[in-house]
Design a protein around this motif. Sequence first.
Motif, PDB file in Angstrom:
ATOM      1  N   MET A 281     -79.877 -45.645 -62.617  1.00  0.00           N
ATOM      2  CA  MET A 281     -78.469 -45.454 -62.948  1.00  0.00           C
ATOM      3  C   MET A 281     -78.339 -44.352 -63.994  1.00  0.00           C
ATOM      4  SD  MET A 281     -75.766 -48.311 -64.281  1.00  0.00           S
ATOM      5  CE  MET A 281     -76.879 -48.827 -65.595  1.00  0.00           C
ATOM      6  N   VAL A 282     -77.289 -43.563 -63.891  1.00  0.00           N
ATOM      7  CA  VAL A 282     -77.033 -42.481 -64.840  1.00  0.00           C
ATOM      8  C   VAL A 282     -75.809 -42.842 -65.667  1.00  0.00           C
ATOM      9  CG1 VAL A 282     -76.482 -40.039 -65.120  1.00  0.00           C
ATOM     10  CG2 VAL A 282     -78.040 -40.770 -63.299  1.00  0.00           C
ATOM     11  N   GLN A 283     -75.941 -42.723 -66.983  1.00  0.00           N
ATOM     12  CA  GLN A 283     -74.829 -42.975 -67.892  1.00  0.00           C
ATOM     13  C   GLN A 283     -74.664 -41.768 -68.810  1.00  0.00           C
ATOM     14  OE1 GLN A 283     -74.518 -47.365 -69.275  1.00  0.00           O
ATOM     15  NE2 GLN A 283     -76.695 -46.964 -69.180  1.00  0.00           N
ATOM     16  N   VAL A 284     -73.498 -41.178 -68.780  1.00  0.00           N
ATOM     17  CA  VAL A 284     -73.171 -40.065 -69.673  1.00  0.00           C
ATOM     18  C   VAL A 284     -72.153 -40.592 -70.669  1.00  0.00           C
ATOM     19  CG1 VAL A 284     -72.307 -37.720 -69.830  1.00  0.00           C
ATOM     20  CG2 VAL A 284     -73.585 -38.441 -67.802  1.00  0.00           C
ATOM     21  N   MET A 285     -72.529 -40.608 -71.943  1.00  0.00           N
ATOM     22  CA  MET A 285     -71.723 -41.276 -72.955  1.00  0.00           C
ATOM     23  C   MET A 285     -71.457 -40.352 -74.139  1.00  0.00           C
ATOM     24  SD  MET A 285     -71.800 -44.314 -71.417  1.00  0.00           S
ATOM     25  CE  MET A 285     -71.391 -45.616 -72.578  1.00  0.00           C
ATOM     26  N   VAL A 286     -70.361 -40.622 -74.837  1.00  0.00           N
ATOM     27  CA  VAL A 286     -70.072 -39.985 -76.113  1.00  0.00           C
ATOM     28  C   VAL A 286     -69.739 -41.091 -77.108  1.00  0.00           C
ATOM     29  CG1 VAL A 286     -67.666 -39.607 -75.430  1.00  0.00           C
ATOM     30  CG2 VAL A 286     -68.629 -38.333 -77.353  1.00  0.00           C
ATOM     31  N   GLY A 287     -70.378 -41.041 -78.264  1.00  0.00           N
ATOM     32  CA  GLY A 287     -70.177 -42.077 -79.269  1.00  0.00           C
ATOM     33  C   GLY A 287     -69.821 -41.490 -80.624  1.00  0.00           C
ATOM     34  N   TYR A 288     -69.008 -42.226 -81.354  1.00  0.00           N
ATOM     35  CA  TYR A 288     -68.632 -41.831 -82.708  1.00  0.00           C
ATOM     36  C   TYR A 288     -69.155 -42.886 -83.673  1.00  0.00           C
ATOM     37  CZ  TYR A 288     -65.871 -40.782 -86.860  1.00  0.00           C
ATOM     38  OH  TYR A 288     -65.486 -40.492 -88.149  1.00  0.00           O
ATOM     39  N   TYR A 289     -69.947 -42.454 -84.687  1.00  0.00           N
ATOM     40  CA  TYR A 289     -70.613 -43.350 -85.624  1.00  0.00           C
ATOM     41  C   TYR A 289     -70.166 -42.991 -87.041  1.00  0.00           C
ATOM     42  CZ  TYR A 289     -73.300 -43.734 -81.373  1.00  0.00           C
ATOM     43  OH  TYR A 289     -73.649 -43.902 -80.058  1.00  0.00           O
ATOM     44  N   PRO A 290     -69.155 -43.691 -87.563  1.00  0.00           N
ATOM     45  CA  PRO A 290     -68.583 -43.336 -88.871  1.00  0.00           C
ATOM     46  C   PRO A 290     -69.597 -43.357 -90.005  1.00  0.00           C
ATOM     47  CG  PRO A 290     -67.205 -44.943 -87.712  1.00  0.00           C
ATOM     48  CD  PRO A 290     -68.480 -44.843 -86.957  1.00  0.00           C
TER      49      PRO A 290
ATOM     50  N   LYS B  83     -73.562 -40.952 -94.127  1.00  0.00           N
ATOM     51  CA  LYS B  83     -74.435 -41.329 -95.245  1.00  0.00           C
ATOM     52  C   LYS B  83     -75.908 -41.189 -94.898  1.00  0.00           C
ATOM     53  CE  LYS B  83     -74.115 -46.306 -94.207  1.00  0.00           C
ATOM     54  NZ  LYS B  83     -73.600 -47.615 -94.688  1.00  0.00           N
ATOM     55  N   LEU B  84     -76.211 -40.952 -93.611  1.00  0.00           N
ATOM     56  CA  LEU B  84     -77.586 -40.700 -93.179  1.00  0.00           C
ATOM     57  C   LEU B  84     -77.826 -39.222 -92.909  1.00  0.00           C
ATOM     58  CD1 LEU B  84     -77.862 -43.640 -90.600  1.00  0.00           C
ATOM     59  CD2 LEU B  84     -78.677 -43.623 -92.971  1.00  0.00           C
ATOM     60  N   ASN B  85     -76.844 -38.388 -93.320  1.00  0.00           N
ATOM     61  CA  ASN B  85     -76.914 -36.937 -93.098  1.00  0.00           C
ATOM     62  C   ASN B  85     -77.023 -36.601 -91.612  1.00  0.00           C
ATOM     63  OD1 ASN B  85     -76.834 -36.292 -95.898  1.00  0.00           O
ATOM     64  ND2 ASN B  85     -79.033 -36.769 -96.054  1.00  0.00           N
ATOM     65  N   LYS B  86     -76.316 -37.367 -90.776  1.00  0.00           N
ATOM     66  CA  LYS B  86     -76.292 -37.134 -89.340  1.00  0.00           C
ATOM     67  C   LYS B  86     -74.868 -36.830 -88.883  1.00  0.00           C
ATOM     68  CE  LYS B  86     -80.271 -40.042 -88.087  1.00  0.00           C
ATOM     69  NZ  LYS B  86     -81.015 -38.979 -87.363  1.00  0.00           N
ATOM     70  N   THR B  87     -74.751 -36.178 -87.734  1.00  0.00           N
ATOM     71  CA  THR B  87     -73.450 -35.863 -87.165  1.00  0.00           C
ATOM     72  C   THR B  87     -72.816 -37.128 -86.591  1.00  0.00           C
ATOM     73  OG1 THR B  87     -74.244 -33.662 -86.579  1.00  0.00           O
ATOM     74  CG2 THR B  87     -72.226 -34.416 -85.508  1.00  0.00           C
ATOM     75  N   PRO B  88     -71.579 -37.458 -86.965  1.00  0.00           N
ATOM     76  CA  PRO B  88     -70.951 -38.703 -86.469  1.00  0.00           C
ATOM     77  C   PRO B  88     -70.763 -38.731 -84.957  1.00  0.00           C
ATOM     78  CG  PRO B  88     -69.806 -37.869 -88.398  1.00  0.00           C
ATOM     79  CD  PRO B  88     -70.741 -36.794 -87.969  1.00  0.00           C
ATOM     80  N   LEU B  89     -70.501 -37.559 -84.341  1.00  0.00           N
ATOM     81  CA  LEU B  89     -70.240 -37.504 -82.906  1.00  0.00           C
ATOM     82  C   LEU B  89     -71.527 -37.192 -82.157  1.00  0.00           C
ATOM     83  CD1 LEU B  89     -67.749 -37.784 -81.038  1.00  0.00           C
ATOM     84  CD2 LEU B  89     -67.651 -35.274 -80.993  1.00  0.00           C
ATOM     85  N   GLN B  90     -71.879 -38.065 -81.203  1.00  0.00           N
ATOM     86  CA  GLN B  90     -73.129 -37.906 -80.464  1.00  0.00           C
ATOM     87  C   GLN B  90     -72.876 -38.002 -78.959  1.00  0.00           C
ATOM     88  OE1 GLN B  90     -76.172 -37.251 -81.686  1.00  0.00           O
ATOM     89  NE2 GLN B  90     -75.552 -37.331 -83.845  1.00  0.00           N
ATOM     90  N   PHE B  91     -73.484 -37.083 -78.195  1.00  0.00           N
ATOM     91  CA  PHE B  91     -73.486 -37.146 -76.747  1.00  0.00           C
ATOM     92  C   PHE B  91     -74.889 -37.549 -76.298  1.00  0.00           C
ATOM     93  CE2 PHE B  91     -70.094 -34.281 -77.854  1.00  0.00           C
ATOM     94  CZ  PHE B  91     -69.096 -34.577 -76.947  1.00  0.00           C
ATOM     95  N   TYR B  92     -74.958 -38.444 -75.339  1.00  0.00           N
ATOM     96  CA  TYR B  92     -76.278 -38.884 -74.890  1.00  0.00           C
ATOM     97  C   TYR B  92     -76.210 -39.386 -73.460  1.00  0.00           C
ATOM     98  CZ  TYR B  92     -74.595 -43.637 -75.869  1.00  0.00           C
ATOM     99  OH  TYR B  92     -73.879 -44.810 -75.874  1.00  0.00           O
TER     100      TYR B  92
END
Length: 652
Positions: free
Chosen positions: A607-616, A620-629
């Motif tokens: 199965m293929v899943q194309v997702m976009v997630g926002y991590y508020p 604080k972890l010096n990461k980009t809040p918006l992630q595509f995976y």
Amino acid sequence: MKELFISRKDTFFSKNDTLIVVKDLVIREKDTLVQFLKPILKDGKIEFIESKEILPKIDTVIVHQDTIRTKNEQVLKEIQQFSQKKNFFSQLIKNFLVFEDNDVNQAKPESKEKSDERYASYENKIIRKIDIRVLGVFGPSVDNPDKKPKGVLEKSGNALHIKSQKWMVKRRLLFARGDKVNSLTLSETERLLRATSYAYDAKVVIVDYEGKDSVDIIVLVQDVWNISVGGGFDQKTGSKGFFIQDANFAGLGQQLLTDFTFNNRYPKGMNFYGNYNVNTFQKGLINASFSYRYAFGLNSFISGINREFQTPEIKWLGGVNYSILELWPYNLRFDSFTVNQKIKLNMGDVWAGYAFPFLENTKNGEGSRLIFAVRAVKYLYENVPEKKAGKYFTYYSSESAFAGLTYINRRFYKDRYIFRLGRTEDIPIGKMLGVTTGVKKRDGPLLPYGGINFTIAEFVKKIGYISVTGGYGSFWRNGKMEEGVYYGRLLHFTPLINFKNWKYRNYISFRYTKGLNQLDGYYVNINRENGLRGFISEGVVGTKKFVINIESNFYPPLNLLGFKMAFVLFADFAWIGQNKNLLTRSNYYSGFGLGLRFRNEHLVFSMVQVMVGYYPDAIKLNKTPLQFYERSRFFYNFLDFNYSRPGQEPYL
């Protein structure tokens, strides 16, 4: 009579068996009676025969067909009508787009009866004949085996496909000619056939002869397209590779997989993985698996032959497993490895058990079993680094022995659109309770072990599926717990809900894990399926966590080249930490997102899943809040309802 329109959804019978239809205007009165005469078309005339079918009571409603329609439905209908024309572009659309029938789209979810209940009326009749029919990948189905494939692609696919061998299917049957019909045996056969990698669906059909004590059985199995080939290129690392998978080699039910990845930074310039799996021994209840991996200069060989508790028909169970793994020390970077730093791990695992009938004479007790099993496990490390005080060290050689006693009463019901996209799925319900004891010899005296686990699962009408599991396990050293864990899980999903010709379903799960004096360096995390989907952080770890996952899936009625799809909305919440107070703001992380899931269930491709997630909280972890995976695994899974072997409770 030419204007008379009769169908399941638009037909009403009053208390006097009067059909009320005014062209396309249908009037349904309140509290219709539950037994009625059923209309049939015979020799061009409508006749009525007795029907034992039960109609639900419904409120008064006036429905005028084709007056209320959304814009999306109108567009789909226009496209479908255009595809029926005889020009080049219409035929092109017809070959690529598949429109589901309206009666399928609008049908209510099928009855959630237990899988074995439909055979109850034939119990103890003699099986006179067994007919096995293997259906092509495209076109026919177990509910409509005579349906013909449509379009060039479906016809070509069936022509190129090698069907499963009938003798191989026959060896998987749990019943034989001359046996008495047993509801549980027939339903378990159907389920085990569906559980294979090469079957899209399976159905056991009984042909009854009125007034006789014998029946014929038809076993229908529809294949999947068993070969998949793929490849890819990672621009960041420069890696490129390909894989070839055959889920039903030559129609023999054997699985082969080879996977190559190339990169100049790798030792020998490549990584390789190969796996061979065969499960045609003893009606498919014995599984043998062998795999070899060469990755980053390390060799791994894993092998095993096991007979697990797949069905109540099994009495003796057990297995032998052996693995040889090469590891790099945990604290070395990839580009700093040297050959003499390889750590070698030998693992041996032998177990055996017996399933006793237990409480079978009680209500709903058929198939209940009490399983007693023993197990011996050995881990032997070679060439390990020197152990230093206060340093992270995991390379403990050990010898363990376990014994377990488990009660299990499991049934299944069938449904669709749970973890798959329209394929029949077998949903476990029932109860299981197990206790485990054992000892381990590691770096000192013998450490005694004790553990307990339980699972309860049920389908509740109008509420849906609910499953709860929990457990505890720990070794003991000088009266104190070591490598211990408490955990609890709850999974709930609603019945499939129909709206117009769309479907949707909601999911929610709760997970709690707490470690008890775990070894240094052993932690839980909330990465991906362990907590927040799409979230990755090596630094967010702890000894305990609490996770809430919520999801809604929406299924449109259209598919492209057989690929069905689902639109996904999700919200994940997690608390993870090592301090006493878990539910604090500093321990809190969340994720919100949406995506598209699609798959052709007739193919063996993942199965293929194309997702976009926002991590508020990623800031604080010096990461980009918006992630595509992109992921190929479904996020949820049924809580563990299968018994394999006694051992430690999981720390996940």
